[in-house]
Design a protein around this motif. Structure first.
Motif, PDB file in Angstrom:
ATOM      1  N   LEU A 118     -27.069   0.132  36.371  1.00 48.14           N
ATOM      2  CA  LEU A 118     -25.331  -0.785  36.004  1.00 48.14           C
ATOM      3  C   LEU A 118     -25.376  -1.360  34.485  1.00 48.14           C
ATOM      4  CD1 LEU A 118     -24.981  -0.881  39.809  1.00 48.14           C
ATOM      5  CD2 LEU A 118     -24.784   0.898  38.035  1.00 48.14           C
ATOM      6  N   THR A 119     -26.113  -1.900  34.337  1.00 46.03           N
ATOM      7  CA  THR A 119     -26.251  -3.624  33.321  1.00 46.03           C
ATOM      8  C   THR A 119     -26.745  -2.987  32.157  1.00 46.03           C
ATOM      9  OG1 THR A 119     -25.999  -4.995  35.006  1.00 46.03           O
ATOM     10  CG2 THR A 119     -26.109  -6.153  33.171  1.00 46.03           C
ATOM     11  N   HIS A 120     -25.370  -3.075  31.182  1.00 44.36           N
ATOM     12  CA  HIS A 120     -26.444  -2.590  30.054  1.00 44.36           C
ATOM     13  C   HIS A 120     -27.346  -3.753  28.876  1.00 44.36           C
ATOM     14  CE1 HIS A 120     -25.421  -0.560  26.138  1.00 44.36           C
ATOM     15  NE2 HIS A 120     -25.775  -1.591  25.503  1.00 44.36           N
ATOM     16  N   THR A 121     -26.798  -4.956  29.116  1.00 45.27           N
ATOM     17  CA  THR A 121     -27.919  -5.924  28.552  1.00 45.27           C
ATOM     18  C   THR A 121     -27.596  -7.341  29.645  1.00 45.27           C
ATOM     19  OG1 THR A 121     -26.116  -6.845  27.251  1.00 45.27           O
ATOM     20  CG2 THR A 121     -27.060  -5.337  26.399  1.00 45.27           C
ATOM     21  N   PRO A 122     -28.426  -6.673  31.288  1.00 46.31           N
ATOM     22  CA  PRO A 122     -29.447  -8.130  32.221  1.00 46.31           C
ATOM     23  C   PRO A 122     -29.247  -8.996  31.599  1.00 46.31           C
ATOM     24  CG  PRO A 122     -30.494  -5.617  32.424  1.00 46.31           C
ATOM     25  CD  PRO A 122     -30.006  -5.951  31.024  1.00 46.31           C
ATOM     26  N   PHE A 123     -29.185  -9.777  31.626  1.00 47.80           N
ATOM     27  CA  PHE A 123     -29.736 -11.587  31.935  1.00 47.80           C
ATOM     28  C   PHE A 123     -30.734 -12.008  32.525  1.00 47.80           C
ATOM     29  CE2 PHE A 123     -26.203 -15.182  31.042  1.00 47.80           C
ATOM     30  CZ  PHE A 123     -26.054 -14.558  29.527  1.00 47.80           C
ATOM     31  N   SER A 124     -31.887 -12.272  32.300  1.00 47.88           N
ATOM     32  CA  SER A 124     -33.412 -12.336  32.564  1.00 47.88           C
ATOM     33  C   SER A 124     -33.206 -13.242  33.258  1.00 47.88           C
ATOM     34  CB  SER A 124     -34.137 -12.500  32.074  1.00 47.88           C
ATOM     35  OG  SER A 124     -33.872 -13.361  31.205  1.00 47.88           O
ATOM     36  N   PHE A 125     -34.055 -13.548  34.946  1.00 46.23           N
ATOM     37  CA  PHE A 125     -34.040 -14.462  35.766  1.00 46.23           C
ATOM     38  C   PHE A 125     -34.509 -15.643  35.066  1.00 46.23           C
ATOM     39  CE2 PHE A 125     -35.830 -17.888  37.683  1.00 46.23           C
ATOM     40  CZ  PHE A 125     -35.187 -17.667  39.716  1.00 46.23           C
ATOM     41  N   ALA A 126     -35.224 -16.394  33.655  1.00 44.22           N
ATOM     42  CA  ALA A 126     -35.131 -17.136  33.182  1.00 44.22           C
ATOM     43  C   ALA A 126     -33.957 -17.439  32.141  1.00 44.22           C
ATOM     44  CB  ALA A 126     -36.318 -16.456  31.984  1.00 44.22           C
ATOM     45  N   GLN A 127     -33.308 -16.772  31.985  1.00 46.07           N
ATOM     46  CA  GLN A 127     -31.659 -16.769  30.944  1.00 46.07           C
ATOM     47  C   GLN A 127     -30.866 -17.946  32.343  1.00 46.07           C
ATOM     48  OE1 GLN A 127     -31.260 -12.809  29.840  1.00 46.07           O
ATOM     49  NE2 GLN A 127     -31.599 -13.702  27.556  1.00 46.07           N
ATOM     50  N   ARG A 128     -31.018 -16.692  33.305  1.00 43.36           N
ATOM     51  CA  ARG A 128     -30.127 -17.743  34.759  1.00 43.36           C
ATOM     52  C   ARG A 128     -30.173 -18.773  35.020  1.00 43.36           C
ATOM     53  NH1 ARG A 128     -30.938 -13.774  38.741  1.00 43.36           N
ATOM     54  NH2 ARG A 128     -32.052 -12.274  37.788  1.00 43.36           N
ATOM     55  N   ALA A 129     -31.968 -18.763  34.730  1.00 49.47           N
ATOM     56  CA  ALA A 129     -31.830 -20.115  35.290  1.00 49.47           C
ATOM     57  C   ALA A 129     -31.794 -21.575  33.900  1.00 49.47           C
ATOM     58  CB  ALA A 129     -33.688 -20.545  35.183  1.00 49.47           C
ATOM     59  N   MET A 130     -31.586 -20.943  32.959  1.00 51.36           N
ATOM     60  CA  MET A 130     -31.649 -21.967  31.599  1.00 51.36           C
ATOM     61  C   MET A 130     -30.123 -22.395  31.745  1.00 51.36           C
ATOM     62  SD  MET A 130     -32.609 -23.512  28.889  1.00 51.36           S
ATOM     63  CE  MET A 130     -33.758 -22.695  29.356  1.00 51.36           C
ATOM     64  N   LEU A 131     -29.179 -21.373  32.197  1.00 46.35           N
ATOM     65  CA  LEU A 131     -27.721 -20.845  32.058  1.00 46.35           C
ATOM     66  C   LEU A 131     -26.680 -22.452  33.446  1.00 46.35           C
ATOM     67  CD1 LEU A 131     -25.038 -20.731  31.584  1.00 46.35           C
ATOM     68  CD2 LEU A 131     -24.757 -18.253  32.901  1.00 46.35           C
ATOM     69  N   SER A 132     -28.076 -22.157  34.447  1.00 45.75           N
ATOM     70  CA  SER A 132     -27.923 -23.287  35.560  1.00 45.75           C
ATOM     71  C   SER A 132     -28.319 -24.300  35.448  1.00 45.75           C
ATOM     72  CB  SER A 132     -28.831 -22.438  36.520  1.00 45.75           C
ATOM     73  OG  SER A 132     -28.661 -21.427  36.916  1.00 45.75           O
ATOM     74  N   LEU A 133     -29.409 -24.401  34.024  1.00 42.16           N
ATOM     75  CA  LEU A 133     -29.933 -25.729  34.069  1.00 42.16           C
ATOM     76  C   LEU A 133     -27.862 -26.353  33.088  1.00 42.16           C
ATOM     77  CD1 LEU A 133     -31.653 -27.834  33.732  1.00 42.16           C
ATOM     78  CD2 LEU A 133     -32.704 -26.881  31.836  1.00 42.16           C
ATOM     79  N   VAL A 134     -28.452 -26.138  32.570  1.00 34.88           N
ATOM     80  CA  VAL A 134     -26.846 -26.273  31.184  1.00 34.88           C
ATOM     81  C   VAL A 134     -25.448 -26.372  31.748  1.00 34.88           C
ATOM     82  CG1 VAL A 134     -25.648 -25.443  29.521  1.00 34.88           C
ATOM     83  CG2 VAL A 134     -28.205 -24.956  29.778  1.00 34.88           C
ATOM     84  N   SER A 135     -25.006 -25.786  33.052  1.00 35.67           N
ATOM     85  CA  SER A 135     -24.327 -26.174  34.493  1.00 35.67           C
ATOM     86  C   SER A 135     -24.539 -27.424  34.819  1.00 35.67           C
ATOM     87  CB  SER A 135     -24.063 -24.851  35.070  1.00 35.67           C
ATOM     88  OG  SER A 135     -22.701 -24.750  35.540  1.00 35.67           O
ATOM     89  N   LEU A 136     -25.891 -27.832  35.609  1.00 39.69           N
ATOM     90  CA  LEU A 136     -26.042 -28.843  36.565  1.00 39.69           C
ATOM     91  C   LEU A 136     -25.765 -30.371  34.806  1.00 39.69           C
ATOM     92  CD1 LEU A 136     -28.991 -27.354  37.906  1.00 39.69           C
ATOM     93  CD2 LEU A 136     -26.661 -27.993  38.995  1.00 39.69           C
ATOM     94  N   LEU A 137     -26.357 -29.486  34.221  1.00 41.00           N
ATOM     95  CA  LEU A 137     -26.342 -30.707  33.182  1.00 41.00           C
ATOM     96  C   LEU A 137     -24.771 -31.660  32.948  1.00 41.00           C
ATOM     97  CD1 LEU A 137     -29.209 -30.205  30.821  1.00 41.00           C
ATOM     98  CD2 LEU A 137     -29.079 -31.650  32.394  1.00 41.00           C
ATOM     99  N   CYS A 138     -24.116 -30.383  32.704  1.00 44.63           N
ATOM    100  CA  CYS A 138     -22.352 -30.676  32.220  1.00 44.63           C
ATOM    101  C   CYS A 138     -22.332 -31.469  32.993  1.00 44.63           C
ATOM    102  CB  CYS A 138     -22.544 -29.121  32.220  1.00 44.63           C
ATOM    103  SG  CYS A 138     -22.568 -27.999  30.363  1.00 44.63           S
ATOM    104  N   ALA A 139     -22.497 -31.370  34.392  1.00 45.22           N
ATOM    105  CA  ALA A 139     -21.965 -32.249  35.576  1.00 45.22           C
ATOM    106  C   ALA A 139     -22.243 -33.040  35.622  1.00 45.22           C
ATOM    107  CB  ALA A 139     -22.350 -31.024  37.184  1.00 45.22           C
ATOM    108  N   ALA A 140     -23.555 -33.406  35.343  1.00 43.35           N
ATOM    109  CA  ALA A 140     -24.310 -34.549  35.068  1.00 43.35           C
ATOM    110  C   ALA A 140     -23.122 -35.871  34.051  1.00 43.35           C
ATOM    111  CB  ALA A 140     -25.854 -34.425  34.998  1.00 43.35           C
ATOM    112  N   ALA A 141     -22.534 -35.109  32.419  1.00 38.59           N
ATOM    113  CA  ALA A 141     -22.388 -35.476  32.041  1.00 38.59           C
ATOM    114  C   ALA A 141     -21.215 -35.818  32.963  1.00 38.59           C
ATOM    115  CB  ALA A 141     -22.360 -34.991  30.947  1.00 38.59           C
ATOM    116  N   VAL A 142     -19.541 -35.243  33.431  1.00 38.59           N
ATOM    117  CA  VAL A 142     -18.826 -35.520  33.559  1.00 38.59           C
ATOM    118  C   VAL A 142     -18.529 -36.345  34.540  1.00 38.59           C
ATOM    119  CG1 VAL A 142     -16.185 -34.583  34.716  1.00 38.59           C
ATOM    120  CG2 VAL A 142     -17.832 -33.122  33.386  1.00 38.59           C
ATOM    121  N   ALA A 143     -19.593 -36.015  35.526  1.00 35.25           N
ATOM    122  CA  ALA A 143     -19.704 -37.268  36.676  1.00 35.25           C
ATOM    123  C   ALA A 143     -20.316 -38.535  36.299  1.00 35.25           C
ATOM    124  CB  ALA A 143     -20.554 -36.885  37.333  1.00 35.25           C
ATOM    125  N   SER A 144     -20.469 -38.791  34.938  1.00 37.53           N
ATOM    126  CA  SER A 144     -21.260 -40.156  34.569  1.00 37.53           C
ATOM    127  C   SER A 144     -20.020 -40.518  33.747  1.00 37.53           C
ATOM    128  CB  SER A 144     -22.733 -39.886  33.376  1.00 37.53           C
ATOM    129  OG  SER A 144     -24.236 -39.258  34.341  1.00 37.53           O
TER     130      SER A 144
END
Length: 231
Positions: A118-144
């Motif tokens: 159903l998906t032409h170029t699905p994100f791998s689990f590693a890619q999704r984990a990296m995106l999640s990490l970036v999101s959490l780091l950005c949240a930490a930056a805003v909070a700081s």
């Protein structure tokens, strides 16, 4: 001039910072992240009509309501260096971005199951984990940034982040229960959902990839038809 009432300031995006400090200037922009995310929510909901995004936005708004209640129950003032209005415990910015980043992480790692057909170029689990990490780091930056700008004490930011994390986990469990018990499917079958074309595709399709396969098939057919005509 005495006949006119005194004017008030709409401080939705009004941020105090030190113009001589580049980090302070960056933190001022980070303070606008929650407003920017609300624009992203509204744009995605209107353009994609995805029930998952609607559920996430509903959780975001209810998380803000919880923050409003907590501030008025605790009634802790902001740091003395900050002359802004309102209570400071817990930090609404920290709670907002923590809820968003953790909810996105839980979705990407636990709920999102991209289907290869159903998906032409699905994100791998590693890619999704990296995106999640970036999101959490950005949240930490805003909070700081809230501490750096003296809008909140470290404790207020930590409590805000903890409240956002707890509510994100609660909301993920709650929406998972709604899906498991069939309430989401029932809502999608209602007349109003059908009228506004609400759908549930991002569970198995990447949001940016939705419809891409159909477009590619249409594009190849068009080129094939042109080839048959000798163009």
């Amino acid at each position: 001039m005495d006949d006119y009432p005194p004017l008030a300031s709409l401080s939705l995006t009004h941020v105090h910072y030190n113009p001589a400090d580049r980090i302070s200037y960056l933190c001022a922009w980070l303070a606008l992240v929650p407003q920017g995310l609300c624009v992203v929510y509204a744009t995605l909901i209107w353009s994609n009509r995805e029930i998952e995004i609607m559920l996430m936005f509903a959780g975001q708004l209810s998380c803000e309501a919880v923050n409003w209640v907590l501030k008025r129950l605790i009634k802790e003032e902001r740091p003395k260096e900050m002359h802004g209005k309102g209570y400071g415990m817990p930090s609404s910015h920290a709670q907002f971005v923590t809820f968003f980043s953790l909810t996105l992480t839980l979705f990407l790692l636990l709920r999102h199951q991209p289907h290869p057909t159903l998906t032409h170029t699905p994100f791998s689990f590693a890619q999704r984990a990296m995106l999640s990490l970036v999101s959490l780091l950005c949240a930490a930056a805003v909070a700081s940034s809230r501490v750096y700008l003296s809008y909140h004490t470290p404790k207020q930011v930590l409590v805000g982040s903890a409240a956002g994390a707890v509510y994100a986990i609660f909301w993920f469990v709650f929406t998972s229960a709604l899906r498991r018990t069939g309430w989401v499917d029932w809502a999608l079958d209602t007349q109003i959902a059908r009228l506004f074309r609400v759908r549930d595709l991002v569970m198995q399709e990447d949001l940016v990839d939705s419809g891409w396969v159909r477009y590619e098939e249409r594009r190849l057919r068009r080129w094939a038809d042109l080839g048959k005509k000798g163009i």
